[in-house]
Design a protein around this motif. Structure first.
Motif, PDB file in Angstrom:
ATOM      1  N   ASN A 161       0.859  -1.175   0.000  1.00 30.54           N
ATOM      2  CA  ASN A 161       0.000   0.000   0.000  1.00 30.54           C
ATOM      3  C   ASN A 161       0.899   1.230   0.000  1.00 30.54           C
ATOM      4  N   GLU A 162       0.333   2.402   0.213  1.00 30.81           N
ATOM      5  CA  GLU A 162       1.106   3.635   0.173  1.00 30.81           C
ATOM      6  C   GLU A 162       2.206   3.686   1.233  1.00 30.81           C
ATOM      7  N   TRP A 163       2.039   2.976   2.340  1.00 34.67           N
ATOM      8  CA  TRP A 163       2.927   3.101   3.490  1.00 34.67           C
ATOM      9  C   TRP A 163       3.889   1.942   3.690  1.00 34.67           C
ATOM     10  N   VAL A 164       3.476   0.747   3.274  1.00 34.26           N
ATOM     11  CA  VAL A 164       4.261  -0.440   3.612  1.00 34.26           C
ATOM     12  C   VAL A 164       4.179  -1.470   2.489  1.00 34.26           C
ATOM     13  N   THR A 165       5.289  -2.191   2.299  1.00 37.85           N
ATOM     14  CA  THR A 165       5.316  -3.338   1.396  1.00 37.85           C
ATOM     15  C   THR A 165       5.854  -4.527   2.180  1.00 37.85           C
ATOM     16  N   LEU A 166       5.123  -5.621   2.111  1.00 40.53           N
ATOM     17  CA  LEU A 166       5.575  -6.872   2.706  1.00 40.53           C
ATOM     18  C   LEU A 166       5.954  -7.793   1.555  1.00 40.53           C
ATOM     19  N   SER A 167       7.198  -8.244   1.554  1.00 45.46           N
ATOM     20  CA  SER A 167       7.715  -9.085   0.471  1.00 45.46           C
ATOM     21  C   SER A 167       8.233 -10.406   1.017  1.00 45.46           C
ATOM     22  N   LEU A 168       8.310 -11.376   0.124  1.00 40.64           N
ATOM     23  CA  LEU A 168       9.036 -12.611   0.398  1.00 40.64           C
ATOM     24  C   LEU A 168      10.276 -12.596  -0.483  1.00 40.64           C
ATOM     25  N   VAL A 169      11.427 -12.734   0.145  1.00 39.89           N
ATOM     26  CA  VAL A 169      12.695 -12.729  -0.569  1.00 39.89           C
ATOM     27  C   VAL A 169      13.240 -14.148  -0.571  1.00 39.89           C
ATOM     28  N   ASP A 170      13.565 -14.636  -1.751  1.00 39.36           N
ATOM     29  CA  ASP A 170      14.146 -15.966  -1.931  1.00 39.36           C
ATOM     30  C   ASP A 170      15.639 -15.849  -1.624  1.00 39.36           C
ATOM     31  N   VAL A 171      16.057 -16.414  -0.475  1.00 40.60           N
ATOM     32  CA  VAL A 171      17.443 -16.283  -0.018  1.00 40.60           C
ATOM     33  C   VAL A 171      18.070 -17.654   0.219  1.00 40.60           C
ATOM     34  N   GLN A 218      23.550 -23.753   2.849  1.00 42.64           N
ATOM     35  CA  GLN A 218      22.230 -24.171   3.324  1.00 42.64           C
ATOM     36  C   GLN A 218      21.210 -24.133   2.190  1.00 42.64           C
ATOM     37  N   GLU A 219      20.032 -24.632   2.472  1.00 45.65           N
ATOM     38  CA  GLU A 219      18.941 -24.648   1.497  1.00 45.65           C
ATOM     39  C   GLU A 219      18.361 -23.243   1.310  1.00 45.65           C
ATOM     40  N   ARG A 220      17.811 -23.009   0.119  1.00 44.80           N
ATOM     41  CA  ARG A 220      17.090 -21.767  -0.146  1.00 44.80           C
ATOM     42  C   ARG A 220      15.759 -21.772   0.597  1.00 44.80           C
ATOM     43  N   PHE A 221      15.311 -20.577   0.984  1.00 42.56           N
ATOM     44  CA  PHE A 221      13.988 -20.424   1.597  1.00 42.56           C
ATOM     45  C   PHE A 221      13.509 -18.991   1.387  1.00 42.56           C
ATOM     46  N   GLU A 222      12.229 -18.740   1.679  1.00 36.00           N
ATOM     47  CA  GLU A 222      11.685 -17.402   1.558  1.00 36.00           C
ATOM     48  C   GLU A 222      11.662 -16.728   2.932  1.00 36.00           C
ATOM     49  N   HIS A 223      12.109 -15.496   2.957  1.00 37.51           N
ATOM     50  CA  HIS A 223      12.210 -14.722   4.187  1.00 37.51           C
ATOM     51  C   HIS A 223      11.374 -13.457   4.036  1.00 37.51           C
ATOM     52  N   HIS A 224      10.572 -13.139   5.051  1.00 31.75           N
ATOM     53  CA  HIS A 224       9.766 -11.917   5.017  1.00 31.75           C
ATOM     54  C   HIS A 224      10.654 -10.685   5.144  1.00 31.75           C
ATOM     55  N   VAL A 225      10.330  -9.646   4.369  1.00 27.68           N
ATOM     56  CA  VAL A 225      10.993  -8.351   4.475  1.00 27.68           C
ATOM     57  C   VAL A 225       9.908  -7.275   4.388  1.00 27.68           C
ATOM     58  N   VAL A 226       9.967  -6.326   5.314  1.00 29.05           N
ATOM     59  CA  VAL A 226       9.043  -5.197   5.320  1.00 29.05           C
ATOM     60  C   VAL A 226       9.803  -3.967   4.818  1.00 29.05           C
ATOM     61  N   THR A 227       9.202  -3.241   3.887  1.00 30.88           N
ATOM     62  CA  THR A 227       9.801  -2.010   3.382  1.00 30.88           C
ATOM     63  C   THR A 227       8.887  -0.844   3.737  1.00 30.88           C
ATOM     64  N   LEU A 228       9.457   0.137   4.431  1.00 28.81           N
ATOM     65  CA  LEU A 228       8.747   1.353   4.810  1.00 28.81           C
ATOM     66  C   LEU A 228       9.450   2.537   4.154  1.00 28.81           C
ATOM     67  N   LYS A 229       8.738   3.652   4.022  1.00 23.11           N
ATOM     68  CA  LYS A 229       9.364   4.847   3.470  1.00 23.11           C
ATOM     69  C   LYS A 229      10.441   5.345   4.434  1.00 23.11           C
ATOM     70  N   PRO A 230      11.476   5.976   3.903  1.00 24.77           N
ATOM     71  CA  PRO A 230      12.515   6.527   4.785  1.00 24.77           C
ATOM     72  C   PRO A 230      11.962   7.672   5.617  1.00 24.77           C
ATOM     73  N   ALA A 231      12.641   7.933   6.734  1.00 24.06           N
ATOM     74  CA  ALA A 231      12.243   9.002   7.647  1.00 24.06           C
ATOM     75  C   ALA A 231      13.431   9.922   7.902  1.00 24.06           C
ATOM     76  N   ALA A 232      13.125  11.147   8.313  1.00 21.57           N
ATOM     77  CA  ALA A 232      14.170  12.111   8.694  1.00 21.57           C
ATOM     78  C   ALA A 232      13.708  12.845   9.942  1.00 21.57           C
ATOM     79  N   MET A 233      14.647  13.114  10.847  1.00 21.74           N
ATOM     80  CA  MET A 233      14.333  13.836  12.076  1.00 21.74           C
ATOM     81  C   MET A 233      15.483  14.759  12.429  1.00 21.74           C
ATOM     82  N   VAL A 234      15.163  15.753  13.293  1.00 22.72           N
ATOM     83  CA  VAL A 234      16.191  16.734  13.639  1.00 22.72           C
ATOM     84  C   VAL A 234      16.125  17.055  15.128  1.00 22.72           C
ATOM     85  N   ALA A 235      17.293  17.125  15.733  1.00 22.98           N
ATOM     86  CA  ALA A 235      17.429  17.594  17.112  1.00 22.98           C
ATOM     87  C   ALA A 235      17.736  19.088  17.040  1.00 22.98           C
TER      88      ALA A 235
END
Length: 187
Positions: free
Chosen positions: A17-27, A32-49
């Motif tokens: 969706n606009e905020w998050v992507t949930l993927s399966l990555v073949d690693v 060792q054997e190959r398998f699918e691993h979950h990866v979450v992708t979020l938009k980058p963030a910036a902050m300031v002190a």
């Protein structure tokens, strides 16, 4: 020396969706054997002190619904597509606090949960801030306060600062303050 790098053989999104992507990555880890691993992708963030001339940092007391906690945080937000993270940090500071950073310094870009989440956090410090008006984003915080850097470690110890970007920025300020001959804060 044998590499321990995992091989990537592909990636497929299973939810987006606009905020998050949930993927399966073949690693495949080495040997060792190959398998699918979950990866979450979020938009980058910036902050300031934002630091003032009294060695105080501007913090916002805010509620986070996902974890149902209140904590002190720095102003910041999502980096819009094509936007420079420094511009994001400055924009968010003005929107959330009414203060404009005077001299942005990039401290670090880090990944807060690097094992399964892509979510770059760009951390800035501004030594000086100019009041330009009232906050225009009125749902971001309960209140804001200029907090002495000398009080920050106690807030961290008491569980009052939990946000990763805020922690990184404040710990950086404390470390550079001590290294520059400033007083050492106590918890």
């Amino acid at each position: 020396m044998r590499s321990t790098a995992w091989s990537r053989h592909g990636e497929r999104p299973i939810y987006e969706n606009e905020w998050v992507t949930l993927s399966l990555v073949d690693v495949q880890p080495p040997g060792q054997e190959r398998f699918e691993h979950h990866v979450v992708t979020l938009k980058p963030a910036a902050m300031v002190a934002l630091l003032n001339e009294h060695d105080q940092v501007l913090l916002m007391w805010r509620h986070r619904f996902a974890t149902n906690v209140w904590n002190w945080e720095l102003p910041g937000g999502i980096v819009e597509h094509g936007e420079d993270p420094a511009v994001t940090a400055a924009r968010e500071a003005v929107e959330e606090t009414g203060y404009r950073p005077l001299r942005l310094e990039h401290v670090v870009t880090f990944e807060p949960n690097i094992g399964m989440v892509r979510n770059a956090h760009h951390v800035y410090v501004s030594r000086g801030a100019e009041r330009v008006g009232d906050p225009t984003e009125t749902t971001e915080m309960q209140r804001m306060e200029w907090v002495s850097l000398g009080d920050v470690l106690a807030l961290i110890k008491d569980g009052k600062i939990l946000n990763s970007g805020t922690l990184v920025a404040l710990l950086h300020l404390l470390a550079t303050r001590t290294a520059a001959g400033g007083s050492t804060p106590t918890a």
